[in-house]
Design a protein around this motif. Structure first.
Motif, PDB file in Angstrom:
ATOM      1  N   ARG A   1       0.816  -1.219   0.000  1.00  0.00           N
ATOM      2  CA  ARG A   1       0.000   0.000   0.000  1.00  0.00           C
ATOM      3  C   ARG A   1       0.851   1.272   0.000  1.00  0.00           C
ATOM      4  NH1 ARG A   1      -3.449  -0.759   5.074  1.00  0.00           N
ATOM      5  NH2 ARG A   1      -1.364  -1.177   5.847  1.00  0.00           N
TER       6      ARG A   1
ATOM      7  N   ASN B   1      -8.940  -3.372   5.074  1.00  0.00           N
ATOM      8  CA  ASN B   1      -8.644  -3.881   3.728  1.00  0.00           C
ATOM      9  C   ASN B   1      -9.125  -5.321   3.575  1.00  0.00           C
ATOM     10  OD1 ASN B   1      -6.757  -3.668   1.115  1.00  0.00           O
ATOM     11  ND2 ASN B   1      -6.422  -5.649   2.062  1.00  0.00           N
TER      12      ASN B   1
ATOM     13  N   TYR C   1     -16.893  -2.543  -1.295  1.00  0.00           N
ATOM     14  CA  TYR C   1     -16.186  -1.394  -0.737  1.00  0.00           C
ATOM     15  C   TYR C   1     -17.109  -0.215  -0.441  1.00  0.00           C
ATOM     16  CZ  TYR C   1     -11.260  -2.801  -1.128  1.00  0.00           C
ATOM     17  OH  TYR C   1     -10.049  -3.404  -0.944  1.00  0.00           O
TER      18      TYR C   1
ATOM     19  N   TYR D   1      -7.921   5.341  -1.659  1.00  0.00           N
ATOM     20  CA  TYR D   1      -7.514   3.948  -1.430  1.00  0.00           C
ATOM     21  C   TYR D   1      -8.189   3.022  -2.430  1.00  0.00           C
ATOM     22  CZ  TYR D   1      -6.144  -0.162   1.317  1.00  0.00           C
ATOM     23  OH  TYR D   1      -5.583  -1.353   1.733  1.00  0.00           O
ATOM     24  N   TYR D   2      -9.474   3.279  -2.677  1.00  0.00           N
ATOM     25  CA  TYR D   2     -10.195   2.434  -3.637  1.00  0.00           C
ATOM     26  C   TYR D   2     -10.003   2.904  -5.078  1.00  0.00           C
ATOM     27  CZ  TYR D   2     -13.885   0.057  -6.154  1.00  0.00           C
ATOM     28  OH  TYR D   2     -14.567  -0.698  -7.069  1.00  0.00           O
TER      29      TYR D   2
ATOM     30  N   TRP E   1      -6.512   2.094  -6.276  1.00  0.00           N
ATOM     31  CA  TRP E   1      -6.005   0.865  -5.676  1.00  0.00           C
ATOM     32  C   TRP E   1      -4.944   0.170  -6.541  1.00  0.00           C
ATOM     33  CZ3 TRP E   1      -5.807  -4.129  -7.245  1.00  0.00           C
ATOM     34  CH2 TRP E   1      -5.387  -5.049  -6.282  1.00  0.00           C
TER      35      TRP E   1
ATOM     36  N   THR F   1      -1.284   0.249  -5.763  1.00  0.00           N
ATOM     37  CA  THR F   1      -0.666  -0.489  -4.661  1.00  0.00           C
ATOM     38  C   THR F   1       0.033  -1.753  -5.163  1.00  0.00           C
ATOM     39  OG1 THR F   1      -2.625  -1.850  -4.148  1.00  0.00           O
ATOM     40  CG2 THR F   1      -2.463   0.322  -3.080  1.00  0.00           C
TER      41      THR F   1
ATOM     42  N   THR G   1     -11.259  -5.625  -6.531  1.00  0.00           N
ATOM     43  CA  THR G   1      -9.904  -5.174  -6.857  1.00  0.00           C
ATOM     44  C   THR G   1      -9.133  -6.186  -7.695  1.00  0.00           C
ATOM     45  OG1 THR G   1      -9.156  -5.969  -4.684  1.00  0.00           O
ATOM     46  CG2 THR G   1      -9.700  -3.625  -4.888  1.00  0.00           C
TER      47      THR G   1
END
Length: 203
Positions: free
Chosen positions: A21, A48, A57, A78-79, A82, A85, A117
């Motif tokens: 992340r 997560n 999510y 974050y989403y 994503w 990451t 994801t």
């Protein structure tokens, strides 16, 4: 083949694919202390991983924003971002899997991963194209290290437990797999994994 093992089964994150992340939030914050605090207290591993059973999510993002309104932008990020990451393939594993494939073994992936994801990156990595099949926890609602996901996997692909060898970087998942009747080893790197396969007469 000199062994009863016919099927090699792989966890994905940190076994075949690099995931961190901090690849996203390290450059964003440019402040390690702030980055660490956010990833430990806001979008932490527990949050997560709560999506790995198929939980979407959207509602959890809303709830987290209500709890941490000052971090709303980063929570959404974050989403929305994503995929950033994700890193590269784990060094050396493509070559190991190609050798296994050339020797006639069947290859499968079995991973705790959110469906939302995973399918964003499923076609990105060459190593995933070597798979004869894969099972993503978010698709079925079962999680490692529970026995149900391993039993589901065997039934889905009509495999015998004694003909499979699973590898995972997380010890509790290795132990859970063994409890389900499938032999398993803990992943510490491509060289060590290949050496284990040689020791077992698989390579």
């Amino acid at each position: 083949m000199g062994t009863k093992i016919k099927n090699l089964v792989f966890d994905l994150g940190l076994v075949l694919l690099d995931w961190n992340r901090e690849y996203l939030f390290g450059p964003y914050f440019n402040d390690k202390e702030k980055c660490d605090w956010f990833l430990s207290n806001v979008c932490d591993y527990a949050w997560n991983n709560s999506h790995d059973d198929g939980t979407p999510y959207a509602p959890t993002i809303v709830a987290l924003k209500e709890k941490f309104p000052e971090w709303s932008k980063e929570i959404q990020m974050y989403y929305d971002e994503w995929t950033r990451t994700m890193g590269e393939q784990i060094p050396g594993m493509q070559e190991v899997l190609e050798e296994l494939k050339a020797r006639g073994y069947r290859l499968y992936a079995l991973s705790n991963w959110s469906s939302e994801t995973f399918y964003q990156i499923a076609n990105r990595y060459p190593v995933l194209r070597l798979m004869d099949g894969y099972l993503i926890s978010g698709d079925i609602g079962y999680l490692k290290p529970g026995k149900d996901i391993f039993r589901y996997f065997l039934e889905k692909y009509d495999l015998k437990a004694e003909e499979c060898l699973f590898v995972d970087d997380t010890l509790k998942n290795v132990e859970g797999c063994k409890a389900a009747g499938i032999d398993a080893v803990q992943f510490t790197g491509a060289d060590a994994y290949r050496s284990e396969l040689v020791r077992r007469g698989i390579l």
